[in-house]
Design an enzyme around this catalytic site. Structure first.
Site, mmCIF file in Angstrom:
data_model
loop_
_atom_site.group_PDB
_atom_site.id
_atom_site.type_symbol
_atom_site.label_atom_id
_atom_site.label_comp_id
_atom_site.label_asym_id
_atom_site.label_seq_id
_atom_site.Cartn_x
_atom_site.Cartn_y
_atom_site.Cartn_z
ATOM 1 N N HIS A 13 -8.542 0.583 -3.590
ATOM 2 C CA HIS A 13 -9.371 0.552 -2.651
ATOM 3 C C HIS A 13 -10.078 1.779 -2.330
ATOM 4 O O HIS A 13 -9.594 2.754 -1.711
ATOM 5 C CB HIS A 13 -8.504 -0.103 -1.416
ATOM 6 C CG HIS A 13 -9.362 -0.200 -0.142
ATOM 7 N ND1 HIS A 13 -8.564 -0.339 1.068
ATOM 8 C CD2 HIS A 13 -10.790 -0.216 0.209
ATOM 9 C CE1 HIS A 13 -9.433 -0.717 1.963
ATOM 10 N NE2 HIS A 13 -10.823 -0.503 1.564
ATOM 11 N N ASP B 140 -6.308 -6.669 4.495
ATOM 12 C CA ASP B 140 -5.810 -5.317 4.472
ATOM 13 C C ASP B 140 -5.700 -5.053 5.889
ATOM 14 O O ASP B 140 -6.866 -4.511 6.557
ATOM 15 C CB ASP B 140 -6.754 -4.488 3.528
ATOM 16 C CG ASP B 140 -5.994 -3.163 3.220
ATOM 17 O OD1 ASP B 140 -4.870 -2.796 3.895
ATOM 18 O OD2 ASP B 140 -6.948 -2.158 2.669
ATOM 19 N N SER C 108 0.668 -1.142 0.053
ATOM 20 C CA SER C 108 -0.030 0.051 0.048
ATOM 21 C C SER C 108 0.925 1.197 -0.107
ATOM 22 O O SER C 108 1.634 1.451 0.901
ATOM 23 C CB SER C 108 -0.835 0.155 1.331
ATOM 24 O OG SER C 108 -1.601 1.212 1.407
ATOM 25 N N ASP D 69 -4.868 3.305 -1.647
ATOM 26 C CA ASP D 69 -5.952 3.613 -0.663
ATOM 27 C C ASP D 69 -6.552 5.225 -0.772
ATOM 28 O O ASP D 69 -5.945 6.175 -0.554
ATOM 29 C CB ASP D 69 -5.428 3.572 0.708
ATOM 30 C CG ASP D 69 -5.076 2.204 0.963
ATOM 31 O OD1 ASP D 69 -6.144 1.357 1.016
ATOM 32 O OD2 ASP D 69 -3.814 1.691 1.637
ATOM 33 N N MET E 64 -12.203 4.197 -0.048
ATOM 34 C CA MET E 64 -12.837 4.440 1.325
ATOM 35 C C MET E 64 -13.396 5.587 1.277
ATOM 36 O O MET E 64 -13.163 6.614 1.782
ATOM 37 C CB MET E 64 -11.796 4.253 2.527
ATOM 38 C CG MET E 64 -11.200 2.670 2.352
ATOM 39 S SD MET E 64 -9.632 2.731 3.217
ATOM 40 C CE MET E 64 -8.668 2.707 1.994
ATOM 41 N N MET F 105 -9.177 7.749 0.142
ATOM 42 C CA MET F 105 -10.025 8.032 1.445
ATOM 43 C C MET F 105 -10.466 9.479 1.356
ATOM 44 O O MET F 105 -9.864 10.265 0.793
ATOM 45 C CB MET F 105 -9.129 8.255 2.665
ATOM 46 C CG MET F 105 -8.545 6.963 2.830
ATOM 47 S SD MET F 105 -7.515 6.735 4.651
ATOM 48 C CE MET F 105 -6.638 5.249 4.200
ATOM 49 N N HIS G 59 -1.404 -1.274 -4.322
ATOM 50 C CA HIS G 59 -2.605 -1.010 -3.615
ATOM 51 C C HIS G 59 -2.713 0.595 -3.421
ATOM 52 O O HIS G 59 -1.784 1.052 -2.823
ATOM 53 C CB HIS G 59 -2.577 -1.944 -2.219
ATOM 54 C CG HIS G 59 -3.780 -1.667 -1.704
ATOM 55 N ND1 HIS G 59 -4.844 -2.596 -1.787
ATOM 56 C CD2 HIS G 59 -4.317 -1.016 -0.488
ATOM 57 C CE1 HIS G 59 -5.975 -2.187 -0.815
ATOM 58 N NE2 HIS G 59 -5.523 -1.327 -0.136
ATOM 59 N N MET H 22 -11.047 -6.502 5.952
ATOM 60 C CA MET H 22 -10.237 -5.395 6.858
ATOM 61 C C MET H 22 -9.819 -5.942 8.129
ATOM 62 O O MET H 22 -10.836 -6.443 8.741
ATOM 63 C CB MET H 22 -10.893 -4.152 6.855
ATOM 64 C CG MET H 22 -11.428 -3.369 5.492
ATOM 65 S SD MET H 22 -9.889 -2.727 4.682
ATOM 66 C CE MET H 22 -8.961 -1.962 5.731
HETATM 67 C C1 DX5 Z 1 -6.153 1.199 5.911
HETATM 68 C C2 DX5 Z 1 -5.856 0.826 4.508
HETATM 69 C C3 DX5 Z 1 -4.681 -0.050 4.437
HETATM 70 C C4 DX5 Z 1 -3.179 0.470 4.973
HETATM 71 C C5 DX5 Z 1 -2.430 -0.889 5.520
HETATM 72 O O1 DX5 Z 1 -7.157 1.852 5.790
HETATM 73 O O2 DX5 Z 1 -6.710 0.284 3.710
HETATM 74 O O3 DX5 Z 1 -4.398 -0.461 2.978
HETATM 75 O O4 DX5 Z 1 -2.484 1.175 4.478
HETATM 76 O O5 DX5 Z 1 -1.467 -0.463 6.182
HETATM 77 P P1 DX5 Z 1 -0.875 -1.334 6.999
HETATM 78 O O6 DX5 Z 1 -0.312 -2.360 6.394
HETATM 79 O O7 DX5 Z 1 0.366 -0.260 7.535
HETATM 80 O O8 DX5 Z 1 -1.695 -1.913 8.348
HETATM 81 ZN ZN ZN Z 2 -6.480 -0.590 1.525
#
Ligand code: DX5
Ligand code: ZN
Length: 228
Positions: free
Chosen positions: A70, A176, A12, A39, A72, A41, A37, A141
């Site tokens: 991904h 994740d 990620s 993220d 969010m 948000m 990956h 998750m």
């Molecule tokens: C959390 C994200 C993850 C995150 C994982 O909301 O969706 O992808 O970056 O990070 P680590 O591996 O540090 O838990």
């Molecule tokens: Zn993620």
């Protein structure tokens, strides 16, 4: 993208240097990442804000493997075409993000992408039982979404249940949150095949010293494979 249940490591870039995404993506791919990956948000569905379609389109120029996006965010549907244009290979929406996940999955596939469903830790496996033929990936998750570097929440029972529900379907189980060489084997043994890792891949390394990313990726992969 051909379907394979071999363990895949998806770093990620939430844990990368935000001023240097292009070189960070090149570095993790050179060091053995299977997927990248991303993220996304929105500061509303989750209490953190990252980037939107123009940034993801810029990442695309550097991703040679698979761009795993991904979301969010809520709502999802108004942004699906923008992420298709940005070049997402897989677009994952949270089941908790709205009342019409079925419509969302149809729209994601209709826009030419693979469709993923993400489940927060509090959402049971059964929530996807009527959606398994419409999804290419279920993202479990193992932290509450929003931040990297959080403590792993054990979802072994949920992953086992999903593995049994999926049967022979070509559906990936992605984990994740909190994946490292200690937690990855638990999830691989339960039936997961895609492991997202942010902090455990980027820790100790940098674009200049990216061999460390390779060591970290190999350590997670070896631990996961040893559990199969
Ligand atoms: C959390 C994200 C993850 C995150 C994982 O909301 O969706 O992808 O970056 O990070 P680590 O591996 O540090 O838990
Ligand atoms: Zn993620």
């Amino acid at each position: 993208m051909t379907f394979s249940r071999k363990i895949k490591i998806a770093p990620s870039i939430l844990s990368a240097d935000f001023a240097d995404f292009g070189r960070e993506i090149q570095a993790i791919e050179a060091e053995g990442a299977d997927w990248v990956h991303i993220d996304v948000m929105d500061g509303h569905f989750v209490p953190n804000l990252t980037f939107g379609p123009p940034a993801v389109a810029a990442f695309r120029k550097h991703v040679k493997t698979v761009m795993d996006v991904h979301l969010m965010i809520a709502p999802v549907d108004p942004y699906i075409d923008a992420y298709a244009k940005a070049g997402a290979d897989i677009l994952t929406a949270h089941i908790e993000a709205g009342p019409h996940i079925h419509r969302t999955l149809q729209a994601i596939r209709g826009a030419g992408m693979k469709a993923g469903i993400a489940l927060n830790p509090g959402t049971p496996a059964e929530a996807v039982s009527d959606l398994l033929d419409m999804a290419d990936l279920i993202c479990v998750m193992t932290v509450n979404p929003g931040f990297g570097g959080q403590k792993f929440i054990d979802m072994t029972a949920k992953v086992r249940k999903l593995r049994a529900m999926i049967g022979d379907r070509p559906v990936h189980i992605e984990i994740d949150g909190g994946m490292d060489p200690v937690t990855a084997p638990l999830m691989a043994a339960a039936g997961a095949d895609v492991l997202v890792a942010g902090s455990a891949v980027f820790k100790g390394g940098s674009v200049e010293n990216h061999a460390v990313y390779g060591q970290n990726i190999r350590a997670i992969r070896a631990a996961a494979e040893s559990a199969l």
